[in-house]
Scaffold this motif. Structure first.
Motif, PDB file in Angstrom:
ATOM      1  N   VAL A 278      53.208  42.238 -66.912  1.00 48.96           N
ATOM      2  CA  VAL A 278      52.495  41.377 -66.117  1.00 48.96           C
ATOM      3  C   VAL A 278      51.460  40.526 -66.730  1.00 48.96           C
ATOM      4  CG1 VAL A 278      51.416  41.377 -63.999  1.00 48.96           C
ATOM      5  CG2 VAL A 278      53.304  42.945 -64.110  1.00 48.96           C
ATOM      6  N   LEU A 279      51.563  39.372 -66.381  1.00 44.84           N
ATOM      7  CA  LEU A 279      50.349  38.442 -67.119  1.00 44.84           C
ATOM      8  C   LEU A 279      48.929  38.730 -66.157  1.00 44.84           C
ATOM      9  CD1 LEU A 279      52.018  34.888 -67.067  1.00 44.84           C
ATOM     10  CD2 LEU A 279      51.803  36.820 -68.734  1.00 44.84           C
ATOM     11  N   ALA A 280      48.088  38.456 -66.917  1.00 46.30           N
ATOM     12  CA  ALA A 280      46.545  38.714 -66.224  1.00 46.30           C
ATOM     13  C   ALA A 280      46.229  37.589 -65.422  1.00 46.30           C
ATOM     14  CB  ALA A 280      45.546  39.115 -67.384  1.00 46.30           C
ATOM     15  N   ARG A 281      45.579  37.821 -64.326  1.00 47.94           N
ATOM     16  CA  ARG A 281      44.955  36.602 -63.583  1.00 47.94           C
ATOM     17  C   ARG A 281      43.899  37.125 -62.830  1.00 47.94           C
ATOM     18  NH1 ARG A 281      47.909  34.521 -58.175  1.00 47.94           N
ATOM     19  NH2 ARG A 281      46.595  32.797 -57.908  1.00 47.94           N
ATOM     20  N   GLU A 282      42.950  36.150 -62.925  1.00 48.28           N
ATOM     21  CA  GLU A 282      41.495  36.338 -62.541  1.00 48.28           C
ATOM     22  C   GLU A 282      41.428  35.520 -61.105  1.00 48.28           C
ATOM     23  OE1 GLU A 282      38.444  35.477 -65.168  1.00 48.28           O
ATOM     24  OE2 GLU A 282      39.213  36.885 -66.704  1.00 48.28           O
ATOM     25  N   TYR A 283      40.306  35.926 -60.082  1.00 43.38           N
ATOM     26  CA  TYR A 283      40.259  35.440 -58.972  1.00 43.38           C
ATOM     27  C   TYR A 283      38.635  35.043 -58.741  1.00 43.38           C
ATOM     28  CZ  TYR A 283      44.583  37.735 -58.082  1.00 43.38           C
ATOM     29  OH  TYR A 283      45.985  38.005 -58.156  1.00 43.38           O
ATOM     30  N   GLN A 284      38.561  34.106 -58.003  1.00 50.15           N
ATOM     31  CA  GLN A 284      37.037  33.228 -57.708  1.00 50.15           C
ATOM     32  C   GLN A 284      36.518  34.338 -56.707  1.00 50.15           C
ATOM     33  OE1 GLN A 284      37.510  29.925 -55.588  1.00 50.15           O
ATOM     34  NE2 GLN A 284      38.883  29.071 -57.073  1.00 50.15           N
ATOM     35  N   THR A 285      35.191  34.173 -56.685  1.00 50.32           N
ATOM     36  CA  THR A 285      34.564  34.777 -55.369  1.00 50.32           C
ATOM     37  C   THR A 285      34.467  33.496 -54.323  1.00 50.32           C
ATOM     38  OG1 THR A 285      33.721  36.602 -56.576  1.00 50.32           O
ATOM     39  CG2 THR A 285      32.400  36.080 -54.539  1.00 50.32           C
ATOM     40  N   GLN A 286      34.394  33.838 -53.192  1.00 46.13           N
ATOM     41  CA  GLN A 286      34.209  32.662 -52.253  1.00 46.13           C
ATOM     42  C   GLN A 286      33.257  33.126 -51.186  1.00 46.13           C
ATOM     43  OE1 GLN A 286      37.645  30.832 -50.300  1.00 46.13           O
ATOM     44  NE2 GLN A 286      36.491  28.897 -50.121  1.00 46.13           N
ATOM     45  N   ARG A 287      31.990  32.209 -50.886  1.00 40.60           N
ATOM     46  CA  ARG A 287      31.221  32.720 -49.754  1.00 40.60           C
ATOM     47  C   ARG A 287      31.527  31.752 -48.590  1.00 40.60           C
ATOM     48  NH1 ARG A 287      26.993  35.758 -51.359  1.00 40.60           N
ATOM     49  NH2 ARG A 287      27.106  36.212 -53.635  1.00 40.60           N
ATOM     50  N   VAL A 288      31.763  32.430 -47.579  1.00 38.02           N
ATOM     51  CA  VAL A 288      32.113  31.598 -46.259  1.00 38.02           C
ATOM     52  C   VAL A 288      30.959  32.045 -45.209  1.00 38.02           C
ATOM     53  CG1 VAL A 288      33.662  31.222 -44.618  1.00 38.02           C
ATOM     54  CG2 VAL A 288      34.350  31.853 -46.973  1.00 38.02           C
ATOM     55  N   ASP A 289      29.947  31.188 -45.034  1.00 38.21           N
ATOM     56  CA  ASP A 289      29.208  31.363 -43.927  1.00 38.21           C
ATOM     57  C   ASP A 289      29.429  30.673 -42.939  1.00 38.21           C
ATOM     58  OD1 ASP A 289      27.398  32.959 -45.728  1.00 38.21           O
ATOM     59  OD2 ASP A 289      26.864  31.167 -46.703  1.00 38.21           O
ATOM     60  N   GLY A 290      28.906  31.280 -41.551  1.00 39.43           N
ATOM     61  CA  GLY A 290      29.149  30.420 -40.333  1.00 39.43           C
ATOM     62  C   GLY A 290      30.500  30.685 -39.401  1.00 39.43           C
ATOM     63  N   VAL A 291      30.892  32.122 -39.956  1.00 40.41           N
ATOM     64  CA  VAL A 291      32.096  32.633 -39.233  1.00 40.41           C
ATOM     65  C   VAL A 291      31.599  33.388 -37.880  1.00 40.41           C
ATOM     66  CG1 VAL A 291      33.848  32.560 -40.928  1.00 40.41           C
ATOM     67  CG2 VAL A 291      32.628  34.768 -40.378  1.00 40.41           C
ATOM     68  N   PRO A 292      32.094  33.322 -36.716  1.00 38.79           N
ATOM     69  CA  PRO A 292      31.749  34.055 -35.742  1.00 38.79           C
ATOM     70  C   PRO A 292      31.289  35.557 -36.091  1.00 38.79           C
ATOM     71  CG  PRO A 292      33.719  32.849 -34.970  1.00 38.79           C
ATOM     72  CD  PRO A 292      33.446  32.944 -36.613  1.00 38.79           C
ATOM     73  N   GLN A 293      29.860  36.223 -36.142  1.00 33.41           N
ATOM     74  CA  GLN A 293      29.462  37.307 -36.442  1.00 33.41           C
ATOM     75  C   GLN A 293      30.411  38.444 -35.969  1.00 33.41           C
ATOM     76  OE1 GLN A 293      27.364  37.644 -39.078  1.00 33.41           O
ATOM     77  NE2 GLN A 293      27.639  40.022 -39.092  1.00 33.41           N
ATOM     78  N   ASN A 294      30.900  38.402 -34.598  1.00 30.17           N
ATOM     79  CA  ASN A 294      31.680  39.479 -34.323  1.00 30.17           C
ATOM     80  C   ASN A 294      33.112  39.367 -34.947  1.00 30.17           C
ATOM     81  OD1 ASN A 294      33.166  37.267 -33.118  1.00 30.17           O
ATOM     82  ND2 ASN A 294      33.006  37.986 -30.990  1.00 30.17           N
TER      83      ASN A 294
ATOM     84  N   GLY B 141      43.817  35.488 -53.331  1.00 30.46           N
ATOM     85  CA  GLY B 141      43.094  36.356 -54.052  1.00 30.46           C
ATOM     86  C   GLY B 141      41.607  36.272 -53.975  1.00 30.46           C
ATOM     87  N   SER B 142      40.926  35.326 -53.699  1.00 28.25           N
ATOM     88  CA  SER B 142      39.656  35.199 -53.750  1.00 28.25           C
ATOM     89  C   SER B 142      38.919  36.467 -53.050  1.00 28.25           C
ATOM     90  CB  SER B 142      39.029  33.834 -53.366  1.00 28.25           C
ATOM     91  OG  SER B 142      39.309  33.520 -51.980  1.00 28.25           O
ATOM     92  N   GLN B 143      37.915  36.739 -53.636  1.00 27.34           N
ATOM     93  CA  GLN B 143      37.057  37.606 -52.980  1.00 27.34           C
ATOM     94  C   GLN B 143      36.182  36.916 -52.161  1.00 27.34           C
ATOM     95  OE1 GLN B 143      37.024  41.169 -53.724  1.00 27.34           O
ATOM     96  NE2 GLN B 143      36.110  41.199 -51.710  1.00 27.34           N
ATOM     97  N   ARG B 144      36.426  37.471 -50.647  1.00 31.21           N
ATOM     98  CA  ARG B 144      35.553  36.521 -49.651  1.00 31.21           C
ATOM     99  C   ARG B 144      34.257  37.388 -49.239  1.00 31.21           C
ATOM    100  NH1 ARG B 144      38.416  32.712 -46.370  1.00 31.21           N
ATOM    101  NH2 ARG B 144      39.159  31.068 -47.995  1.00 31.21           N
ATOM    102  N   ILE B 145      33.258  36.701 -49.292  1.00 29.08           N
ATOM    103  CA  ILE B 145      32.030  37.161 -48.537  1.00 29.08           C
ATOM    104  C   ILE B 145      31.856  36.354 -47.406  1.00 29.08           C
ATOM    105  CG2 ILE B 145      29.484  37.514 -48.871  1.00 29.08           C
ATOM    106  CD1 ILE B 145      30.234  37.641 -52.141  1.00 29.08           C
ATOM    107  N   TYR B 146      31.824  37.163 -46.127  1.00 32.23           N
ATOM    108  CA  TYR B 146      31.721  36.565 -44.989  1.00 32.23           C
ATOM    109  C   TYR B 146      30.252  36.578 -44.393  1.00 32.23           C
ATOM    110  CZ  TYR B 146      36.870  35.671 -44.627  1.00 32.23           C
ATOM    111  OH  TYR B 146      38.069  35.299 -45.062  1.00 32.23           O
ATOM    112  N   ASN B 147      29.564  35.398 -44.338  1.00 34.47           N
ATOM    113  CA  ASN B 147      28.139  35.847 -43.590  1.00 34.47           C
ATOM    114  C   ASN B 147      27.555  36.703 -44.590  1.00 34.47           C
ATOM    115  OD1 ASN B 147      29.402  34.137 -41.455  1.00 34.47           O
ATOM    116  ND2 ASN B 147      28.937  35.342 -39.873  1.00 34.47           N
TER     117      ASN B 147
END
Ligand SMILES: [Zn+2]
Length: 280
Positions: free
Chosen positions: A91-107, A156-162
């Motif tokens: 299986v080939l290796a694969r890297e993913y980005q980190t993506q910050r997503v701000d402004g989604v409803p906090q709930n 695949g991106s690592q998500r950081i929400y708010n």
């Protein structure tokens, strides 16, 4: 046994050993995380992917998928007339980005206790919709993009929400205004049409066959009903921004049963231009 194989696979990326006693085992697609891979073998063959029996079409095709964190080697075992052959592919290796997503409803980042039962129920419905599959084979001809537009999120991106790290993102996000029509990438049967899920808003799951399904989320409107057959290119829904989203976009997910695939990788190897004829 050595009858010619009629198949429109143009790109053969891996060939089995030429001295194999069975028809050559051929694959389209690369063994990499998030990939859908289509194999071609003898229609009489039994095929085991990672030890699990997979269905083979009357033309000898089968499909398998690798999840986001797949690594090591993949094993494909082919049995024909009791004769067994084992193939191993790195299986080939694969890297993913980190993506910050701000402004989604906090709930939707820290859901209140009273919605946990609702979230569990909706998760179960989605799981059920992908648990079994029909035996349509038309998706093997290829997929079209459900919508044209700027890509605003990738698989695949690592998500950081708010500011809170959450599970990775598994869809391909295509940003378009609310109400834009979304087309079916390949024909299939509607397994789930649900107007408003907590995280995903309007949610549509279509089973293309052999475990391959498309999921569209954050929809503002769904135009088809559960159980309906939908054609490739058919308008099935409209873009929205419901659930955990900052703005209107289509989030297109693909699965092989439970395994989450990368729609962008699928399109890299299996895209069918919209002008191509739909049948051979
Ligand atoms: Zn998304």
């Amino acid at each position: 046994m050595n009858k010619p194989v009629a198949v429109s696979i143009s790109l053969v990326l891996a060939l089995a050993l030429t001295n194999a006693p069975v028809n050559a085992l051929e694959f389209k697609g690369l063994w990499q995380p998030g990939a859908m891979v289509v194999g071609q073998t003898d229609p009489e063959a039994q095929v085991y992917f990672q030890g699990q029996l997979v269905a083979v079409t009357g033309e000898g095709q089968f499909v398998a998928g690798l999840g986001r964190d797949a690594s090591g080697t993949v094993q494909v075992k082919v049995v024909i007339d009791g004769e067994e052959q084992i193939f191993n592919y790195p299986v080939l290796a694969r890297e993913y980005q980190t993506q910050r997503v701000d402004g989604v409803p906090q709930n939707t980042v820290t859901p209140p206790k009273e919605v946990l039962a609702r979230i569990r129920k909706e998760t179960a419905l989605v799981g059920q919709a992908r648990a079994d599959s029909n035996s349509r084979t038309d998706f093997f001809r290829g997929f079209i993009r459900p919508l044209e537009g700027p890509i605003s999120g990738v698989y695949g991106s690592q998500r950081i929400y708010n500011g809170v790290p959450k599970r990775p993102h598994y869809g391909l996000d295509i940003a378009r205004p609310v109400g834009t029509l979304v087309q079916m990438p390949a024909a299939g049967i509607v397994k789930l049409a649900y107007d408003d899920m907590y995280y995903s808003g309007g949610t549509l799951i279509v089973d293309h066959g052999y475990g391959i399904s498309s999921t569209f989320i954050h929809l503002s409107e769904i135009l088809v009903e559960e159980g309906a057959y939908v054609e490739q290119g058919e308008d099935v829904a409209r873009v929205g921004a419901g659930g955990r989203a900052t703005g209107p976009h289509l989030d297109w997910r693909m699965n092989w049963f439970k395994v989450r695939l990368d729609p962008a990788l699928v399109m890299e190897f299996f895209s069918l231009s919209r002008t191509d004829p739909k049948s051979p």
